[in-house]
Design an enzyme around this catalytic site. Sequence first.
Site, PDB file in Angstrom:
ATOM      1  N   ASP A   1      68.559  52.451  83.324  1.00  0.00           N
ATOM      2  CA  ASP A   1      69.016  50.646  83.295  1.00  0.00           C
ATOM      3  C   ASP A   1      69.025  49.651  84.424  1.00  0.00           C
ATOM      4  O   ASP A   1      69.353  50.209  85.460  1.00  0.00           O
ATOM      5  CB  ASP A   1      70.725  50.632  82.562  1.00  0.00           C
ATOM      6  CG  ASP A   1      70.374  49.247  81.917  1.00  0.00           C
ATOM      7  OD1 ASP A   1      69.773  48.783  81.478  1.00  0.00           O
ATOM      8  OD2 ASP A   1      72.133  48.726  82.793  1.00  0.00           O
TER       9      ASP A   1
ATOM     10  N   HIS B   1      73.068  36.594  85.988  1.00  0.00           N
ATOM     11  CA  HIS B   1      73.869  37.902  85.916  1.00  0.00           C
ATOM     12  C   HIS B   1      73.935  38.247  87.227  1.00  0.00           C
ATOM     13  O   HIS B   1      75.199  38.640  87.776  1.00  0.00           O
ATOM     14  CB  HIS B   1      73.209  38.584  84.731  1.00  0.00           C
ATOM     15  CG  HIS B   1      74.419  39.665  85.010  1.00  0.00           C
ATOM     16  ND1 HIS B   1      74.991  40.038  84.287  1.00  0.00           N
ATOM     17  CD2 HIS B   1      74.172  40.968  85.425  1.00  0.00           C
ATOM     18  CE1 HIS B   1      75.975  41.214  84.402  1.00  0.00           C
ATOM     19  NE2 HIS B   1      75.069  41.712  84.772  1.00  0.00           N
TER      20      HIS B   1
ATOM     21  N   GLU C   1      76.609  44.468  77.087  1.00  0.00           N
ATOM     22  CA  GLU C   1      75.708  43.893  78.252  1.00  0.00           C
ATOM     23  C   GLU C   1      74.431  44.081  77.440  1.00  0.00           C
ATOM     24  O   GLU C   1      74.144  44.808  76.739  1.00  0.00           O
ATOM     25  CB  GLU C   1      75.183  44.897  79.464  1.00  0.00           C
ATOM     26  CG  GLU C   1      75.976  45.073  80.101  1.00  0.00           C
ATOM     27  CD  GLU C   1      75.699  45.857  81.251  1.00  0.00           C
ATOM     28  OE1 GLU C   1      75.201  46.154  81.710  1.00  0.00           O
ATOM     29  OE2 GLU C   1      76.348  46.098  82.514  1.00  0.00           O
TER      30      GLU C   1
ATOM     31  N   GLU D   1      70.950  43.612  76.515  1.00  0.00           N
ATOM     32  CA  GLU D   1      70.028  43.741  77.285  1.00  0.00           C
ATOM     33  C   GLU D   1      68.410  43.782  75.561  1.00  0.00           C
ATOM     34  O   GLU D   1      68.344  44.252  74.801  1.00  0.00           O
ATOM     35  CB  GLU D   1      69.948  44.846  77.396  1.00  0.00           C
ATOM     36  CG  GLU D   1      71.148  44.771  78.568  1.00  0.00           C
ATOM     37  CD  GLU D   1      71.232  45.603  79.350  1.00  0.00           C
ATOM     38  OE1 GLU D   1      69.841  46.693  79.452  1.00  0.00           O
ATOM     39  OE2 GLU D   1      72.650  46.602  79.933  1.00  0.00           O
TER      40      GLU D   1
ATOM     41  N   ASP E   1      74.051  47.981  76.110  1.00  0.00           N
ATOM     42  CA  ASP E   1      74.882  49.244  77.548  1.00  0.00           C
ATOM     43  C   ASP E   1      76.240  48.628  77.310  1.00  0.00           C
ATOM     44  O   ASP E   1      76.831  48.032  78.323  1.00  0.00           O
ATOM     45  CB  ASP E   1      74.018  49.621  78.805  1.00  0.00           C
ATOM     46  CG  ASP E   1      74.146  50.131  78.644  1.00  0.00           C
ATOM     47  OD1 ASP E   1      74.287  51.297  79.042  1.00  0.00           O
ATOM     48  OD2 ASP E   1      74.222  49.994  80.787  1.00  0.00           O
TER      49      ASP E   1
ATOM     50  N   ARG F   1      85.067  47.911  82.178  1.00  0.00           N
ATOM     51  CA  ARG F   1      84.392  47.397  83.512  1.00  0.00           C
ATOM     52  C   ARG F   1      85.625  48.213  85.032  1.00  0.00           C
ATOM     53  O   ARG F   1      85.386  47.880  85.488  1.00  0.00           O
ATOM     54  CB  ARG F   1      84.130  45.611  83.989  1.00  0.00           C
ATOM     55  CG  ARG F   1      83.594  45.142  82.585  1.00  0.00           C
ATOM     56  CD  ARG F   1      82.199  45.083  83.607  1.00  0.00           C
ATOM     57  NE  ARG F   1      81.212  44.762  82.594  1.00  0.00           N
ATOM     58  CZ  ARG F   1      80.321  44.673  82.561  1.00  0.00           C
ATOM     59  NH1 ARG F   1      79.311  45.647  83.442  1.00  0.00           N
ATOM     60  NH2 ARG F   1      79.772  43.801  81.483  1.00  0.00           N
TER      61      ARG F   1
ATOM     62  N   GLN G   1      83.912  51.077  85.863  1.00  0.00           N
ATOM     63  CA  GLN G   1      83.440  51.247  86.736  1.00  0.00           C
ATOM     64  C   GLN G   1      83.788  50.041  88.027  1.00  0.00           C
ATOM     65  O   GLN G   1      82.660  50.725  89.037  1.00  0.00           O
ATOM     66  CB  GLN G   1      82.036  49.622  85.982  1.00  0.00           C
ATOM     67  CG  GLN G   1      80.945  49.502  86.789  1.00  0.00           C
ATOM     68  CD  GLN G   1      79.869  48.532  86.058  1.00  0.00           C
ATOM     69  OE1 GLN G   1      80.661  47.902  84.428  1.00  0.00           O
ATOM     70  NE2 GLN G   1      79.408  48.022  86.450  1.00  0.00           N
TER      71      GLN G   1
ATOM     72  N   LYS H   1      79.571  53.873  81.783  1.00  0.00           N
ATOM     73  CA  LYS H   1      78.235  53.360  81.112  1.00  0.00           C
ATOM     74  C   LYS H   1      77.856  54.518  80.444  1.00  0.00           C
ATOM     75  O   LYS H   1      77.428  54.108  79.490  1.00  0.00           O
ATOM     76  CB  LYS H   1      77.299  53.172  82.449  1.00  0.00           C
ATOM     77  CG  LYS H   1      77.768  51.799  83.148  1.00  0.00           C
ATOM     78  CD  LYS H   1      77.565  50.694  82.568  1.00  0.00           C
ATOM     79  CE  LYS H   1      77.289  49.456  83.637  1.00  0.00           C
ATOM     80  NZ  LYS H   1      76.973  48.183  82.541  1.00  0.00           N
TER      81      LYS H   1
ATOM     82  N   THR I   1      75.307  53.523  74.540  1.00  0.00           N
ATOM     83  CA  THR I   1      74.471  52.516  74.712  1.00  0.00           C
ATOM     84  C   THR I   1      73.993  52.751  73.743  1.00  0.00           C
ATOM     85  O   THR I   1      73.679  53.541  72.603  1.00  0.00           O
ATOM     86  CB  THR I   1      73.230  52.938  76.069  1.00  0.00           C
ATOM     87  OG1 THR I   1      73.447  53.209  77.344  1.00  0.00           O
ATOM     88  CG2 THR I   1      72.109  51.987  75.616  1.00  0.00           C
TER      89      THR I   1
ATOM     90  N   GLU J   1      81.034  37.900  81.865  1.00  0.00           N
ATOM     91  CA  GLU J   1      80.805  36.157  82.386  1.00  0.00           C
ATOM     92  C   GLU J   1      81.049  35.506  81.696  1.00  0.00           C
ATOM     93  O   GLU J   1      81.443  34.339  82.295  1.00  0.00           O
ATOM     94  CB  GLU J   1      79.089  36.350  82.309  1.00  0.00           C
ATOM     95  CG  GLU J   1      78.934  36.997  83.567  1.00  0.00           C
ATOM     96  CD  GLU J   1      76.697  37.357  82.979  1.00  0.00           C
ATOM     97  OE1 GLU J   1      76.230  36.450  83.603  1.00  0.00           O
ATOM     98  OE2 GLU J   1      76.365  38.560  82.040  1.00  0.00           O
TER      99      GLU J   1
END
Length: 402
Positions: free
Chosen positions: A110, A117, A183, A185, A217, A221, A224, A237, A241, A344
């Site tokens: 990834d 971002h 996420e 992607e 994904d 947070r 992480q 993570k 996925t 975000e």
Amino acid sequence: MSWLPLPDDTGFGLDNLPHGVFSDASGRRRTGVAVGDAVLDLAAVTGDDVHATGTLNAFLARGPQAWRDLREQLTTWLTDEEHRGRVEPHLLPRDGVTLHLPVEVADYVDFYSSRHHAENLGRMFRPDSPPLTPNWQHLPIGYHGRSGTVRVSGTPVVRPSGQRKAPTDDAPTFGPSQRLDIEAEVGFVVGTPSDLGTPVPLGGFADHVFGVCLVNDWSARDLQSWEYVPLGPFLGKSFLTSVSPWVVPLAALQAARVAPPARDVPLLPYLDDAGADPWGLDIAIEVRLNGELVSCPPFGLVYWTPAQQLAHTTVNGASLRTGDLFASGTVSGPAKDQRGSFIELSWGGQEPLTLSDGSTRTFLEDGDVVTLTATAPGTGGGRISLGEVTGRVEPSHREGPR
């Protein structure tokens, strides 16, 4: 024109022909191609056992010439009335089949390739420093993920548990993630392997990559942020996925190719695509939470192209395997409604997102359903679909260690 009646608004026309794996009432998994509202059973119509393996890997390993030959054959079969009698019996209603993980994933990488971002997260977490780390404009940053937890769209998202430590806490605690995120992607599926010790150059991208899928994904947070220093993402993570069930061939995306954003610094030769035919892609992603559109990330603004990502992955001599999956990292644009993650959209939880029913979100709650969809310009003048990837958040199975 096809003899098969195709809906006017279909994203699965003859200029798409995405590949996937399906099963019907028999339970047998085999390769199919989406055409309109139908799935064409490739094992039955071609008689080739490579399409009866229950995964795309064996076919992808045959390489670009085989991919081109099959695409040309399918186009002929679906446009020439002469072949209707052979093909039509093997068209199954798409809503009557079950879709499965399209490839047996070998390795999963990834990246962190969207400048918007990366700058957003930099401004959140390093407000007194430049938003981009010094290396970001010189190489595509990435990490190796866990291939065994890559699953097909629709797989439940069980809220992960792990260690969390808020800045004000004296010590870490264990429990379900309180900052579960997405996420949005785009992923790339490798078909042709490479030899150990032999880097793949920028111009070798289409020789090795078969096609494109959507990727979510999922990210915890809080797990992480506590674990990632100094080695990077791990348990925050690796729990899941999600990928879309359809892999759109690169051949279907020729009209979507665009130049990437201007680069701010000179690139080393193995990454320098100036003057080349670059692999930026005009893919429009939509993110929905419980059916409500909350974001429209533009993949065309991603700074590092997939060709550069692949070149960087292999520049040290790392080999490719059939079924390798590499993803772009979160796709975000300059506008607030173009951000591809809830960290975000809610600016780290400080600015809750208000939904149409009056409820708010900073991060995901149990029962929330997130769906990513995407389209791109097709070679026939309309738009093709990349399908969708959906996941529903379920409560954690554990409240703490036993």
